[in-house]
Write a protein that holds these residues in place. Structure first.
Motif, short mmCIF file in Angstrom:
data_model
loop_
_atom_site.label_atom_id
_atom_site.label_comp_id
_atom_site.label_asym_id
_atom_site.label_seq_id
_atom_site.Cartn_x
_atom_site.Cartn_y
_atom_site.Cartn_z
N UNK A 222 0.81 -1.21 0.00
CA UNK A 222 0.00 0.00 0.00
C UNK A 222 0.84 1.26 0.00
N UNK A 223 1.94 1.26 0.76
CA UNK A 223 2.81 2.43 0.81
C UNK A 223 3.42 2.72 -0.56
N UNK A 224 3.85 1.67 -1.24
CA UNK A 224 4.41 1.88 -2.58
C UNK A 224 3.37 2.47 -3.53
N UNK A 225 2.14 2.01 -3.40
CA UNK A 225 1.09 2.53 -4.28
C UNK A 225 0.83 4.00 -4.01
N UNK A 226 0.77 4.38 -2.73
CA UNK A 226 0.51 5.78 -2.41
C UNK A 226 1.64 6.67 -2.91
N UNK A 227 2.88 6.23 -2.71
CA UNK A 227 4.01 7.06 -3.12
C UNK A 227 4.07 7.22 -4.64
N UNK A 228 3.82 6.12 -5.35
CA UNK A 228 3.85 6.20 -6.81
C UNK A 228 2.66 6.99 -7.34
N UNK A 229 1.49 6.84 -6.72
CA UNK A 229 0.33 7.61 -7.15
C UNK A 229 0.61 9.11 -7.04
N UNK A 230 1.22 9.52 -5.93
CA UNK A 230 1.55 10.94 -5.77
C UNK A 230 2.58 11.39 -6.80
N UNK A 231 3.55 10.52 -7.08
CA UNK A 231 4.57 10.87 -8.08
C UNK A 231 3.94 11.04 -9.47
N UNK A 232 3.09 10.09 -9.86
CA UNK A 232 2.47 10.17 -11.17
C UNK A 232 1.49 11.33 -11.26
N UNK A 233 0.90 11.69 -10.15
CA UNK A 233 -0.05 12.80 -10.15
C UNK A 233 0.65 14.10 -10.52
N UNK A 234 1.90 14.25 -10.13
CA UNK A 234 2.63 15.47 -10.43
C UNK A 234 3.48 15.40 -11.68
N UNK A 235 3.33 14.32 -12.48
CA UNK A 235 4.22 14.12 -13.62
C UNK A 235 3.83 14.91 -14.86
N UNK A 236 2.68 15.54 -14.87
CA UNK A 236 2.24 16.33 -16.02
C UNK A 236 1.30 17.42 -15.53
N UNK A 237 0.95 18.33 -16.44
CA UNK A 237 0.08 19.44 -16.05
C UNK A 237 -1.35 18.98 -15.76
N UNK A 238 -1.82 17.99 -16.52
CA UNK A 238 -3.15 17.43 -16.29
C UNK A 238 -3.01 15.92 -16.14
N UNK A 239 -3.41 15.41 -15.00
CA UNK A 239 -3.23 13.99 -14.73
C UNK A 239 -4.48 13.41 -14.09
N UNK A 240 -4.69 12.12 -14.34
CA UNK A 240 -5.76 11.35 -13.71
C UNK A 240 -5.16 10.03 -13.25
N UNK A 241 -5.15 9.81 -11.94
CA UNK A 241 -4.54 8.63 -11.35
C UNK A 241 -5.59 7.88 -10.55
N UNK A 242 -5.61 6.56 -10.72
CA UNK A 242 -6.51 5.69 -9.96
C UNK A 242 -5.67 4.70 -9.18
N UNK A 243 -5.95 4.56 -7.90
CA UNK A 243 -5.27 3.56 -7.09
C UNK A 243 -6.29 2.86 -6.20
N UNK A 244 -5.93 1.64 -5.76
CA UNK A 244 -6.92 0.72 -5.20
C UNK A 244 -6.31 -0.09 -4.07
N UNK A 245 -7.15 -0.37 -3.05
CA UNK A 245 -6.72 -1.22 -1.94
C UNK A 245 -7.86 -2.17 -1.60
N UNK A 246 -7.55 -3.49 -1.53
CA UNK A 246 -8.60 -4.51 -1.43
C UNK A 246 -8.75 -5.17 -0.07
N UNK A 247 -7.74 -5.07 0.79
CA UNK A 247 -7.71 -5.97 1.95
C UNK A 247 -8.73 -5.64 3.03
N UNK A 248 -9.24 -4.41 3.08
CA UNK A 248 -10.29 -4.12 4.05
C UNK A 248 -11.51 -4.99 3.77
#
Length: 423
Positions: A222-248
């Motif tokens: 989960x930590x890797x997903x959050x960190x990469x989601x934030x990185x990809x979110x800032x990688x361009x001027x307009x971005x759309x990022x989807x991330x998911x967590x199933x274990x709950x």
């Protein structure tokens, strides 16, 4: 799904014991065997078009300057943001989240931001189950159009039950769900789009027809997903990022929401959401949502109607679809009316039972049901109203052993958050 370690099922009530059909809820004023059938018109209907999961991504990309997408007109709006991230937590219902502020202090602090600052939840769709909801999120379409109307549904072309989460038996994904995803439309409009999820989801049919578009990034923790989601979110001027967590969701199924395992997972989700929020780039919006909620089904005969052991429930039913909290009943030819009558009488105050025609007319699956989808819906549809379920202990032993279940139209299952953090 995995059977709950502590769940217990039984052979079910006998036909001569109508009182055994009571739920585990407090005793009503009217004896359970004298309860009148629930009117299907009283079942809550998702807010398709102005506050359901299907409205989320169309509202997001509209705020990013994408022209109104054909076929996805919605009355739901969000404040514009150049960079948008959707973090979907499987099984995190609105009511359960609101009831656990100690386990989720960060998410609880955001409740007032839900649905564009209205403090209101979204609805999922019907049924409130993962395959249906993820298809609604990804395509921006209600179930009656995208065509995934439940956990299992009959394929009219083969007569077989098709598991729409595991995609068994194999069915051409693009014939089953032919519409492009909002992610694909956003990418075509110049938005840098990606999904960040567990690696094993990359090539699943459900991902292909519901969530594909842009790039897929598989990360285990989960930590890797959050960190990469934030990185990809800032990688361009307009971005759309989807991330998911199933274990709950998985812990709720196995152990129930009244368990340390579920509460521990909620605490972890809370930390993940805060970790992502603290890394948001400028001009960004984070939306934390879910695909459905959940209810704990007591391990008693009175709360678990066993289709495999109850001749009344099984009479005239050729195939039993859906899941414990929402059943598609595919009748033998000519038996649909009798099946509806019997299920209404046996389940009485425990379920809203509607014929296919009634469910479609009432808008359970959306304001419009396409002809290719119509016969995937049961001849009779049964949505549980309290905390009971219709299990099938011989044909569905694993699913029948679960403690936490979902799929129906109750607020505990239907209502989901849309929490927001902006920079």
């Amino acid at each position: 799904m995995t059977p709950g370690d502590t769940a217990r099922t039984s052979s079910g009530p006998t036909p001569s014991d109508p009182a055994a059909h009571r739920t585990g809820a407090p005793a009503p004023a009217v004896p359970p065997d004298e309860q009148p059938p629930l009117d299907p018109r009283t079942a809550p209907v998702p807010r398709y078009g102005h506050g359901s999961l299907a409205d989320l991504l169309p509202a997001v990309v509209s705020g990013q300057g994408v022209p109104e997408l054909a076929g996805l007109a919605t009355g739901f709006t969000l404040e514009p943001a150049d960079r948008a991230c959707v973090f979907l937590v499987d099984g995190m219902g609105w009511e359960a989240l609101a009831a656990h502020p100690d386990e989720a202090p960060f998410l609880t602090s955001l409740l007032a931001t839900s649905s564009n600052g209205s403090g209101a939840p979204l609805t999922s769709g019907f049924p409130s189950t993962t395959a249906t909801s993820l298809a609604s999120v990804g395509t921006g379409l209600p179930p009656g159009v995208h065509g995934l109307p439940g956990y299992t549904a009959r394929n009219p072309e083969t007569g077989e039950l098709m598991n729409q989460l595991r995609w068994q038996p194999w069915t051409d994904p693009y014939a089953w769900q032919p519409y492009p995803t909002v992610f694909q439309r956003a990418a075509a409009a110049g938005i840098a789009t990606c999904q960040v999820s567990a690696p094993h989801f990359e090539h699943t049919p459900l991902t292909r027809i519901a969530l594909s578009g842009g790039t897929f990034h598989g990360r285990l923790t989960g930590e890797e997903r959050m960190d990469l989601a934030a990185e990809r979110l800032g990688a361009a001027d307009r971005t759309l990022v989807y991330t998911y967590y199933a274990e709950l969701d998985g812990n709720g199924h196995r152990y129930g929401m009244d368990s340390d395992a579920w509460r521990g997972q909620l605490q972890y989700v809370d930390r993940l959401a805060q970790r992502l929020a603290e890394q948001l780039p400028p001009r960004a919006a984070l939306y934390v949502t879910a695909d459905h909620g959940m209810v704990d089904v007591p391990s008693t005969e009175r709360a678990r109607f066993d289709f495999d052991e109850d001749w009344e429930l099984s009479a005239g039913v050729a195939k039993l679809g859906g899941e414990g909290r929402m059943r598609h009943l595919y009748a033998v030819p000519g038996a649909a009316a009798d099946v509806a009558t019997v299920w209404r009488e046996v389940l009485a105050g425990d379920a809203w039972v509607a014929t296919r025609e009634e469910a479609v007319a009432l808008g359970w699956f959306g304001p419009h049901v396409e002809p290719r989808v119509r016969d995937r819906i049961g001849d009779v549809v049964a949505a549980m109203s309290g905390d009971a379920a219709v299990v099938a202990t011989r044909t569905e032993p694993n699913e029948s052993a679960l403690i936490g279940m979902h799929g129906s139209a109750t607020p505990a299952e239907q209502l989901v958050p849309l929490l927001e953090v902006r920079t």
